[in-house]
Design an enzyme around this catalytic site. Structure first.
Site, mmCIF file in Angstrom:
data_model
loop_
_atom_site.group_PDB
_atom_site.id
_atom_site.type_symbol
_atom_site.label_atom_id
_atom_site.label_comp_id
_atom_site.label_asym_id
_atom_site.label_seq_id
_atom_site.Cartn_x
_atom_site.Cartn_y
_atom_site.Cartn_z
ATOM 1 C CG HIS A 442 -73.820 42.704 2.310
ATOM 2 N ND1 HIS A 442 -74.179 42.421 1.025
ATOM 3 C CD2 HIS A 442 -73.299 43.940 2.274
ATOM 4 C CE1 HIS A 442 -73.882 43.428 0.243
ATOM 5 N NE2 HIS A 442 -73.349 44.369 0.974
ATOM 6 C CD GLU A 443 -69.770 39.389 1.454
ATOM 7 O OE1 GLU A 443 -68.874 38.682 1.968
ATOM 8 O OE2 GLU A 443 -70.698 38.903 0.804
ATOM 9 N N GLY A 444 -69.744 40.722 6.613
ATOM 10 C CA GLY A 444 -69.137 40.995 7.906
ATOM 11 C C GLY A 444 -69.580 42.332 8.446
#
Length: 603
Positions: A442-444
C-alpha cells in the site's frame, strides 16, 4: 514471556544523538518547550500504546470487523484506544497553540506514532489516516470547510480517510472514473466507486471525512484533470451536528491477510441518488498535487510502521533466544552437559544481527525523513527549508520501500529464530509478519516507488536532491576520516556511493534513449539506492558510537554495550549487505533485458 515493543534506549539515541532533536528548542516555534516536555509526550504515547493498543492486538486480529448490511461492528477496545489517543491531544499535537494544538515537532509526533504502531498497527491506522486527512483540510481547504471539519477531526469526533483507488484503477490514478458534477449551491455531486479504502467505515467516531479524488466534467485527461473533494459520511446541519446521511454507501468489507482490525472497504458514491455531496478542496484539477501531501506523509508513515513491526519481532526473538536452551556448542562433545541458550549459537546471532541492522536502520531512516519534514517547515533560513524539501522528495521512495522490504524480512528471520514456535499463533510473530506484509503494497508498491525514484526524483531539477544527498554523505565521510575504528566503514560507504553515482548517470542515459527499457530494471536500482542510503545512516550511527566509546570510563557499562552493538550492526550492514550492490549494478550497467524481453505467451 513479557514483551518489549521498542527499545527506549535506542529511541533516546535516535532523537538526541543521531538527530539532535533538542536543537529544535532554539527555533522560535519550540522555544516554550524543553527536552522534558518531549520526553513526557513520548512517555504518554508509550503508556497509551501499552495500555490501550497492545491489549487487543491479538483480539482484533481474531475478531475482525463485521458488516451486517447496515452497520460495521468492531471490538469495543478499538473505540477505547481511539478515545485515549484523541484525549491525549495527539490528533492535533503538531498544530500551533492558537489552533488548539500542542505545537510539537513533527519528529516527536512521529516517534509517538511509532510507539502506537508497534503496539497495534491496525488500530493505529484510524488516527494515522485522520492525521493525514486533517493536514489536507488544514493546508488546502477554504475557511468554511476548515472551520466545519478541522476542529472535530482534531478532537477525535471525526475520523478521516483517503479515497483514491478504484476497482479498475489502482496506482494509475490518471485513469480514475469517479465524477463530480457542480451544483448551484457551490457543492458537487460525486458518483463512482472506491476500493481498498482503509477506515472507510467504522463505528468509533461520529462522522468520517473522506478525501476523494474525482474528475469534474470536461476536465483535462490524465492526472492534470483530477480534483480533490471533501465528502463527509454525514453532512453537518446548521448547528454543526452531523445529522444528514450522505450518499456514501458501504458496499462491503474486504478480508485481509493482516491489518485485520482496520476496516478495508468498497465505497459507492451516489448509489441511491444523483450523487454524494462533496466540497471542492482548493482549485479544480489540482487534486493529485494536493493529495500527494497526504500520500507522502503516508509513505513515510508506512515505512515507519514497517520498521516498528520488524523491531517488535526482533525484540521478541532476542528475548526468546536468550531464554530458550537448546543444544551445545560444536566444540562441546559432552552429551550430559547443560544445554546453552540458543543465542550462543553462531547462526542465531547472525539472524539476530541481521534483524538489528534492518530494524534499527529502518527506524533511523524514517525518523530522519520526519526530521526533514520538520526542517522543511521550521528551519531558520529559506535555503535550509528548500534544501530539506529537495532531500525529502528524493528520499521518500526509499523511506517507504526499504523498511517495507527489509523489516518484513526481519519478521521472517524472527520466526526462524523461534523455529516451530514462531509459526504458531501462540506467539505474536506470525501476526507481525502478516501485518507487515501489507507494507510493500500500500501507498505505492515497490515497483511504483522505483519508477518514481529513477523516473522523477533522481533527475528532478537537474538532480538537485541527488546532489544534496551526495553532499550530506560526503560530510559524514569527511567527519569520520581519521577514526581507525570507522575506516573500513568509510571505505565501504565511499565505494558504494561512487558505484551509485556511476549507475545513476548510466541509467539516466539509458532512459533518454529508451524510457521503457531504461526503467525496466528500476526496482533493482531502488534496492541499490536504498542499500547505499541505509549504509550512510548506519555510518552516522557508528560515528556517534565510536566517539562515545572513546570516552572510556566516563560512560556506564550498559552504555558501552549499547554503543558496541551499534558499531557491530553498522559493520554487519556495510560489510555484509552493502557489497551486494556490486552484482546488482553489473546487471543494471549491462542493461540486462532478460525480464524485459520475457513474453507473456512464454509464461
Amino acid at each position: 514471556m513479557s514483551e518489549q515493543l521498542l527499545n527506549n534506549r535506542d529511541i533516546e539515541f535516535l532523537l538526541y544523538e543521531f538527530l539532535d532533536t533538542e536543537a529544535l528548542l532554539q527555533r522560535p516555534r519550540y522555544s516554550e518547550h524543553s527536552r522534558e516536555v518531549f520526553n513526557a509526550t513520548l512517555e504518554t504515547a508509550q503508556t497509551i500504546a501499552n495500555k490501550y493498543f497492545a491489549d487487543h492486538y491479538t483480539k482484533g486480529d481474531a475478531n475482525e470487523p463485521s458488516f451486517d448490511g447496515e452497520k460495521v461492528t468492531l471490538i469495543e477496545e478499538t473505540r477505547t484506544a481511539w478515545n485515549a489517543f484523541a484525549e491525549a491531544g495527539f490528533l492535533a499535537a503538531h498544530y500551533d497553540f492558537d489552533e488548539g494544538g500542542m505545537q510539537l515537532p513533527e519528529v516527536i509526533l512521529r516517534t509517538a506514532m511509532a510507539q502506537i504502531n508497534a503496539a497495534n498497527v491496525s488500530t493505529a491506522a484510524y488516527p494515522f489516516l485522520t492525521l493525514g486527512a486533517a493536514n489536507l483540510v488544514r493546508s488546502f481547504a477554504c475557511d468554511v470547510l476548515r472551520d466545519t471539519y478541522l476542529p472535530p477531526m482534531m478532537d477525535g469526533r471525526y475520523a478521516g480517510t483517503m479515497a483514491l483507488t478504484e476497482p479498475d484503477q489502482g496506482s494509475a490514478l490518471g485513469d480514475i472514473r469517479t465524477t463530480a458534477t457542480p451544483t448551484d449551491d457551490g457543492s458537487y455531486r460525486l458518483r463512482g466507486q472506491k476500493m481498498f479504502i482503509s477506515g472507510g467505515d467504522q463505528s468509533i467516531t461520529e462522522n468520517i471525512v473522506h478525501m476523494v479524488l474525482a474528475r469534474i466534467k470536461d476536465a483535462p485527461p490524465g492526472v492534470k484533470g483530477i480534483s480533490l473533494f471533501l465528502v463527509p459520511k454525514l453532512i453537518p446541519g446548521a448547528d454543526g451536528q452531523p445529522d444528514t446521511r450522505n450518499d456514501v454507501k458501504l458496499a462491503g468489507l474486504l478480508h485481509k491477510m493482516g491489518y485485520r482490525n482496520t476496516t478495508s472497504t468498497v465505497l459507492n458514491f451516489g448509489e441511491a441518488s444523483d450523487g454524494a455531496v462533496g466540497y471542492l478542496v482548493g482549485e479544480p484539477h489540482r487534486g493529485l498535487h494536493y493529495m500527494f501531501q497526504m500520500m507522502n506523509e503516508a509513505r513515510i508513515g508506512v515505512g515507519s510502521g514497517a520498521a516498528v513491526l520488524g523491531y517488535r519481532g526482533y525484540l521478541h526473538a532476542l528475548q526468546y533466544a536468550r531464554e530458550r536452551p537448546q543444544g551445545r556448542l560444536p566444540s562441546n562433545r559432552d552429551p550430559q552437559s547443560r544445554q546453552v541458550p540458543i543465542i550462543q549459537h553462531a547462526d542465531v546471532r547472525r539472524m539476530l544481527l541481521m534483524q538489528k541492522s534492518y530494524v534499527e536502520g529502518g527506524l533511523a531512516l524514517c525518523l530522519y525523513a520526519s526530521s526533514l519534514v520538520e526542517d522543511a517547515h521550521s528551519a531558520t533560513t529559506s535555503v535550509e527549508r528548500e534544501r530539506a524539501v529537495e532531500l525529502l522528495d528524493l528520499l521518500t521512495p526509499i523511506a517507504k520501500s526499504w523498511p517495507s522490504k527489509y523489516c518484513l524480512k526481519a519478521n521472517d528471520l524472527a520466526i526462524q529464530v523461534l523455529g516451530g514456535s514462531g509459526y504458531i499463533r501462540e506467539y505474536p510473530l506470525e501476526q507481525l509478519y502478516r501485518d507487515n506484509r501489507l507494507n510493500p503494497i500500500h501507498e505505492g508498491t515497490e515497483g511504483i516507488q522505483a519508477m518514481d525514484l529513477l523516473g522523477r526524483k533522481v533527475p528532478a531539477k537537474g538532480m538537485a536532491g541527488y546532489q544534496i544527498l551526495t553532499q550530506e554523505i560526503h560530510k559524514t565521510l569527511s567527519a569520520c576520516t581519521g577514526d581507525s575504528t570507522l575506516e573500513p566503514l568509510v571505505e565501504g560507504v565511499n565505494s558504494g556511493l561512487n558505484q551509485l553515482n556511476g549507475i545513476s548517470e548510466n541509467l539516466l542515459l539509458q532512459m533518454s534513449a529508451d524510457p521503457d527499457r531504461g526503467l525496466a530494471n528500476a526496482t533493482l536500482y531502488l534496492d541499490v539506492f536504498g542499500r547505499v542510503v541505509v549504509s550512510w545512516i548506519w555510518l552516522k550511527q557508528a560515528a556517534i558510537a565510536s566517539a562515545k566509546l572513546a570516552e572510556g570510563s566516563a560512560i556506564s557499562a550498559e552504555d558501552k554495550n549499547f554503543y558496541r552493538g551499534k558499531l557491530q550492526a553498522a559493520r554487519f550492514y556495510i560489510q555484509w549487505e552493502l557489497p551486494e550492490i556490486t552484482p546488482q549494478i553489473a546487471l543494471l550497467e549491462s542493461a540486462n533485458s532478460v525480464p524485459f524481453e520475457m513474453q507473456q505467451a512464454w509464461f
